[in-house]
Write an enzyme that holds these catalytic residues in place. Sequence first.
Site, short mmCIF file in Angstrom:
data_model
loop_
_atom_site.label_atom_id
_atom_site.label_comp_id
_atom_site.label_asym_id
_atom_site.label_seq_id
_atom_site.Cartn_x
_atom_site.Cartn_y
_atom_site.Cartn_z
N TYR A 59 37.87 -6.30 31.58
CA TYR A 59 37.40 -5.72 32.84
C TYR A 59 38.60 -5.29 33.65
O TYR A 59 39.56 -6.05 33.81
CB TYR A 59 36.57 -6.73 33.65
CG TYR A 59 35.22 -6.16 34.01
CD1 TYR A 59 35.15 -5.03 34.83
CD2 TYR A 59 34.05 -6.69 33.52
CE1 TYR A 59 33.92 -4.46 35.13
CE2 TYR A 59 32.82 -6.13 33.81
CZ TYR A 59 32.76 -5.00 34.62
OH TYR A 59 31.55 -4.44 34.91
N GLU A 61 38.65 -3.15 37.01
CA GLU A 61 38.31 -2.30 38.16
C GLU A 61 39.58 -2.01 38.95
O GLU A 61 40.40 -2.91 39.15
CB GLU A 61 37.32 -3.02 39.08
CG GLU A 61 35.89 -2.94 38.60
CD GLU A 61 34.92 -3.57 39.60
OE1 GLU A 61 33.72 -3.43 39.40
OE2 GLU A 61 35.37 -4.22 40.56
N ASP A 205 36.29 23.68 35.79
CA ASP A 205 35.66 22.75 34.86
C ASP A 205 36.04 23.20 33.46
O ASP A 205 35.33 24.00 32.84
CB ASP A 205 34.14 22.73 35.06
CG ASP A 205 33.47 21.69 34.17
OD1 ASP A 205 34.20 21.03 33.40
OD2 ASP A 205 32.24 21.55 34.23
N THR A 231 36.92 17.25 29.63
CA THR A 231 36.51 16.20 28.71
C THR A 231 37.68 15.94 27.77
O THR A 231 38.58 16.77 27.64
CB THR A 231 35.30 16.60 27.85
OG1 THR A 231 35.68 17.74 27.07
CG2 THR A 231 34.08 16.95 28.70
N LYS A 234 36.27 17.22 23.21
CA LYS A 234 35.91 18.51 22.61
C LYS A 234 37.10 19.01 21.80
O LYS A 234 37.55 18.28 20.91
CB LYS A 234 35.41 19.46 23.70
CG LYS A 234 34.11 18.91 24.34
CD LYS A 234 33.50 19.80 25.40
CE LYS A 234 32.25 19.11 25.97
NZ LYS A 234 31.64 19.88 27.08
N ARG A 240 35.25 10.18 23.39
CA ARG A 240 34.26 10.71 24.34
C ARG A 240 34.63 10.23 25.74
O ARG A 240 34.68 9.04 26.02
CB ARG A 240 32.89 10.16 23.92
CG ARG A 240 31.69 10.74 24.57
CD ARG A 240 30.50 10.56 23.65
NE ARG A 240 30.70 11.38 22.47
CZ ARG A 240 30.49 12.70 22.44
NH1 ARG A 240 30.04 13.33 23.49
NH2 ARG A 240 30.73 13.39 21.35
C1 LIG Z 1 30.77 19.40 28.08
C2 LIG Z 1 30.82 19.86 29.48
C3 LIG Z 1 30.62 18.99 30.56
C4 LIG Z 1 30.10 17.58 30.42
O1 LIG Z 1 30.72 16.70 29.60
P1 LIG Z 1 29.94 15.34 29.21
O2 LIG Z 1 31.04 14.48 28.67
O3 LIG Z 1 28.89 15.69 28.24
O4 LIG Z 1 29.37 14.78 30.47
C5 LIG Z 1 30.78 19.48 31.84
N1 LIG Z 1 31.11 20.77 32.06
C6 LIG Z 1 31.29 21.64 31.05
C7 LIG Z 1 31.67 23.04 31.37
C8 LIG Z 1 31.15 21.22 29.73
O5 LIG Z 1 31.32 22.10 28.74
#
Ligand SMILES: *Cc1c(COP(=O)(O)O)cnc(C)c1O
Length: 413
Positions: A59, A61, A205, A231, A234, A240
């Site tokens: 843990y 935090e 994003d 993320t 990807k 993840r």
């Molecule tokens: C994949 C993605 C997310 C979200 O990612 P998660 O890990 O599935 O929550 C947010 N914004 C964009 C543009 C994405 O391609």
Amino acid sequence: MAVTLTPEAGALRRQDPEMAEILLGELARQSTTLQLIAAENFTSPAVLAALGSPLANKYAEGYPGARYHGGCEIVDVAERLAVERARALFGAEHANVQSHSGSSAVLAAYAALLRPGDTVLALGLSHGGHLTHGSPANFSGRWFDFVGYGVEAESGLIDHQQVRALARSHRPKAIVCGSISYPRHIDYAFFREVADEVGAYLIADAAHPIGLVAGKAAPSPVPHADIVCATTHKVLRGPRGGMILCGSELAERVDRAVFPFTQGGAQMHTIAAKAVAFGEAATEGFAAYARQVVANARALADGLAAEGLVVTTGGTDTHLVTADPSPLGVDGRTARGLLAAAGMILDTCVLPHGDARGLRLGTAAVTTQGMGEKEMARIAALFASVLRDAANVRKAREEVRELTGGFPPYPGR
Ligand SMILES: *Cc1c(COP(=O)(O)O)cnc(C)c1O
């Protein structure tokens, strides 16, 4: 099947053969079908080892040096390493590596900069925006007033004139650039200019392209955006999870927006795995990988176009290709089903003209497996054979099995 991924997998098989069978079944599925889902990849055994480590028990935090729990001396070192590697990799003044997912990273970015009811300008959901960009089914659409810009119906390219016009008329508090299906580079300098003109924050994003940015195969949003959300699972090929990059002036607001505002304890095993992935992404080998991902996507786009599918924007700059299969006589949903039956796993997506669904595919996973342009041409031909005549599904399934047999994602396992 003599498959083990970690020493712990042996313990799982002895104690819980039922679940072990499921895990091995999924490994077999991933190894014998083509993973063309644009958001997926294969992490390295080193990343998997960090994920399956005793750091999962801790843990933690708070942040390194300022935790709510005792015994964090060692995981503090892991998180500092992850942060330092992320900052160096992306040239960012500050990195927060605690976000549990891409969506949590976006939630934290909004929490850092906005108040409920604020206006936000983002790519509309029917044009490739993510759920967190204003879907009524998501917190974003419930708590903020989203205005959507779009892509041009004809070219499939972001309508920059519309972005500027909407920014001027709605005076948003923030502008979001980023998409789940846009195959071209995003002009971050343009979005910065518009944001400055109307006094808005710019949130990039970059969940999809951040791995290409790491491999220097795509332009970086870091010099332009106030906050970059991403993320790690990807194209970046890590565990993840999510990540946030920003300048020093927003560091404290971003950190507080992650913890304690939107999250609890950090997942230290995931953070350790992120550090391992950042270490991998900083190598010349990863840069070569990122270039090959793009070369493969181009080859796949060319192959699909040659077979008669309509490739959105006429090609790609990234790992991502979207295409309309309707000239071959099938709609997107039917096509996805036929392709899945043949072992080619991908998503549908919205098309620029909005009235039908197309196919969205990516080359991150197959490139990790070692496939190149030659294999992409073969995949495009398999696509076309299946979409032209469902009777070819069986033969295509055999060919996919043979193709994937030559490129095991975890050789020797
Ligand atoms: C994949 C993605 C997310 C979200 O990612 P998660 O890990 O599935 O929550 C947010 N914004 C964009 C543009 C994405 O391609």
